[in-house]
Each structure stands twice: as C-alpha cells, then as structure tokens.
Scaffold this motif. Structure first.
Motif, PDB file in Angstrom:
ATOM      1  N   GLU A  89       0.694  -1.364   0.158  1.00  0.00           N
ATOM      2  CA  GLU A  89      -0.048   0.043  -0.240  1.00  0.00           C
ATOM      3  C   GLU A  89       0.826   1.208  -0.156  1.00  0.00           C
ATOM      4  N   GLY A  90       1.983   1.448  -0.801  1.00  0.00           N
ATOM      5  CA  GLY A  90       2.652   2.355  -1.088  1.00  0.00           C
ATOM      6  C   GLY A  90       3.842   2.638   0.279  1.00  0.00           C
ATOM      7  N   LEU A  91       3.770   1.535   1.287  1.00  0.00           N
ATOM      8  CA  LEU A  91       4.871   1.797   2.327  1.00  0.00           C
ATOM      9  C   LEU A  91       5.941   0.502   2.171  1.00  0.00           C
ATOM     10  N   ALA A  92       6.933   0.863   2.547  1.00  0.00           N
ATOM     11  CA  ALA A  92       8.045  -0.168   2.624  1.00  0.00           C
ATOM     12  C   ALA A  92       8.382  -0.561   4.203  1.00  0.00           C
ATOM     13  N   PHE A  93       8.790  -1.822   4.230  1.00  0.00           N
ATOM     14  CA  PHE A  93       8.596  -2.309   5.720  1.00  0.00           C
ATOM     15  C   PHE A  93      10.108  -3.344   5.592  1.00  0.00           C
ATOM     16  N   ALA A  94      11.132  -2.939   6.497  1.00  0.00           N
ATOM     17  CA  ALA A  94      12.457  -3.978   6.566  1.00  0.00           C
ATOM     18  C   ALA A  94      12.592  -4.115   8.109  1.00  0.00           C
ATOM     19  N   GLY A  95      13.212  -5.217   8.343  1.00  0.00           N
ATOM     20  CA  GLY A  95      13.603  -5.698   9.692  1.00  0.00           C
ATOM     21  C   GLY A  95      15.005  -6.130  10.060  1.00  0.00           C
ATOM     22  N   SER A  96      15.191  -5.911  11.412  1.00  0.00           N
ATOM     23  CA  SER A  96      16.340  -6.480  12.150  1.00  0.00           C
ATOM     24  C   SER A  96      15.936  -7.354  13.209  1.00  0.00           C
ATOM     25  N   GLY A  97      16.509  -8.509  13.163  1.00  0.00           N
ATOM     26  CA  GLY A  97      16.109  -9.545  14.180  1.00  0.00           C
ATOM     27  C   GLY A  97      17.308  -9.946  15.292  1.00  0.00           C
ATOM     28  N   GLY A  98      16.602 -10.263  16.542  1.00  0.00           N
ATOM     29  CA  GLY A  98      17.817 -10.531  17.344  1.00  0.00           C
ATOM     30  C   GLY A  98      17.944  -9.499  18.260  1.00  0.00           C
ATOM     31  N   GLY A  99      18.883  -9.798  19.276  1.00  0.00           N
ATOM     32  CA  GLY A  99      19.191  -8.819  20.166  1.00  0.00           C
ATOM     33  C   GLY A  99      20.715  -8.701  20.352  1.00  0.00           C
TER      34      GLY A  99
END
Length: 229
Positions: A89-99
């Motif tokens: 819907e026009g938005l980008a999502f990116a992620g970083s996992g772990g601590g």
C-alpha cells in the motif's frame, strides 16, 4: 493505515485471542520478535500459527529468544522482513532480528554489525530514498531498540539499546520504528522526525497501535499509542 503493534509474546498464545477486535480493525500487524518463551524455543511455532490465523498482512522479525533457524518458518509463512524489504500500500517494511550480545543465554544474540547489517537491503535500494537518503515511507521493525530513547531505558537509568541502529535511523529518517526486547521500556519517543514505539511485552498484557496517512507532502504518523489488555 492502521497497525496493530506487537512484540515479545513469549509463547503466550492465549493473549492473541484477547486481541480479536484489534486484529479486525487493523490493516496490518507489525511484530517485533520473541515468539518463544525464554529457554523454551519450542513455544514459538504455536504462536506463529496462531498469529498467522489472526490476520492476512503481517510483517515480523525474530527476537533474541527465538532460534535463528526459526526464520525459515517466518519466510514460509511469508511474514518475514528480516534482512529484506516488503512493499504494501505504498509503504516499505524492513527488519532486523535478534538482540545485542549480553548474557549469552538466549539463542539469537548478535553484535552491532550483524544487527544493522540486516538493513543493508535498505541502503542498497536508493530508489526508495530522497536526495538526502531519507525514506518518508519506510517502517523499520527491529527487536533490539535503538540507543538513548524511552524505548531502551532500564529502571536503573541505563540506556541499553544499539548505537548502530540509532545511527541508521538518523541516516535514513524512516517514518516509524517498531521495537521491543526491553520489557521495562514500553514507550513512545522520537529520533528526529521518526516515531519510535516499543509496545511492551504482550505476555505482560501490553501492545501498541500506530496509524499513518499520506497527504500532499508525504506520509505522516497520525497516531501512536500504548495499550493494555
């Protein structure tokens, strides 16, 4: 768009059933990691299955209590944004996992380069950024919070977040950041124009809500709230 913001479920499948009204209202779910209960990684899969049954649009990463190999389960369910970008819907999502590395007693502890390295895909996708490298339409999900906000603050006054993740936020100016990990630091803060939200642990009855709208000058966060069951 309306987002149900969750993190640190820690095996508490029943808590998800108490959020049916919120699931129904949300356009998407943002999950900041820790499917599994501490020291019981087998509890992650029932949470994943229940979560995926609750909503069709989910963006998620792993937490430090989750086995790194569990990422394959998220990818099979098509909800992972760890080390990748998803568009919706026009938005980008990116992620970083772990601590961050700390006690060594949880299965997914990482060094600073590894944490921020998950966002290399953002750096390598300049078509999403403006001339200054800023992303008006980007939402980041990072289990480990950035340093020096209300979202990484321990009761003793120590900030335990990642300096590298904070620097990446300052560099890219995303629309919003969802984090978790530090249960004591459920909170909402800002780094520049970026809204930071740590909803707290759902296993402790805490969750969040985020709303974003687009107008003539781009995307804006119009609501960020902490909520309890």
């Amino acid at each position: 768009m309306k987002f149900l913001v969750l993190s640190d479920i820690h095996g508490d499948v029943a808590a998800l059933d108490r959020l049916d009204a919120a699931f129904a209202e949300a356009d998407a779910v943002l999950f900041g990691g820790d499917f599994a209960q501490f020291a019981h990684t087998e509890t992650a899969l029932p949470v994943l299955k229940k979560l995926c049954a609750k909503h069709e649009v989910i963006f998620a990463v792993l937490g430090n209590c989750d086995e790194p190999a569990f990422l394959a389960r998220l990818e099979d369910a098509d909800i992972s944004v760890q080390g990748s970008i998803a568009w919706h819907e026009g938005l980008a999502f990116a992620g970083s996992g772990g601590g961050s590395r700390f006690t060594g007693t949880t299965p997914f502890e990482r060094d600073e380069d590894e944490l921020v390295g998950d966002f290399a895909v953002v750096t390598d996708a300049p078509e999403g950024a403006d001339a200054d490298g800023h992303w008006n339409n980007l939402l980041l999900i990072m289990h480990n919070p950035p340093k020096d906000t209300a979202c990484d603050l321990l009761p003793n006054g120590a900030h335990v977040g990642s300096a590298s993740l904070r620097a990446f936020i300052e560099q890219t100016s995303p629309l919003a950041v969802v984090t978790g990990h530090i249960h004591e630091s459920a909170g909402i803060d800002h780094i520049g124009t970026t809204t930071i939200i740590n909803p707290g642990s759902l296993a402790e009855g805490k969750y969040g809500w985020l709303e974003c709208e687009k107008n003539a000058d781009g995307w804006h966060v119009t609501k960020a709230e902490l909520r309890t069951l």
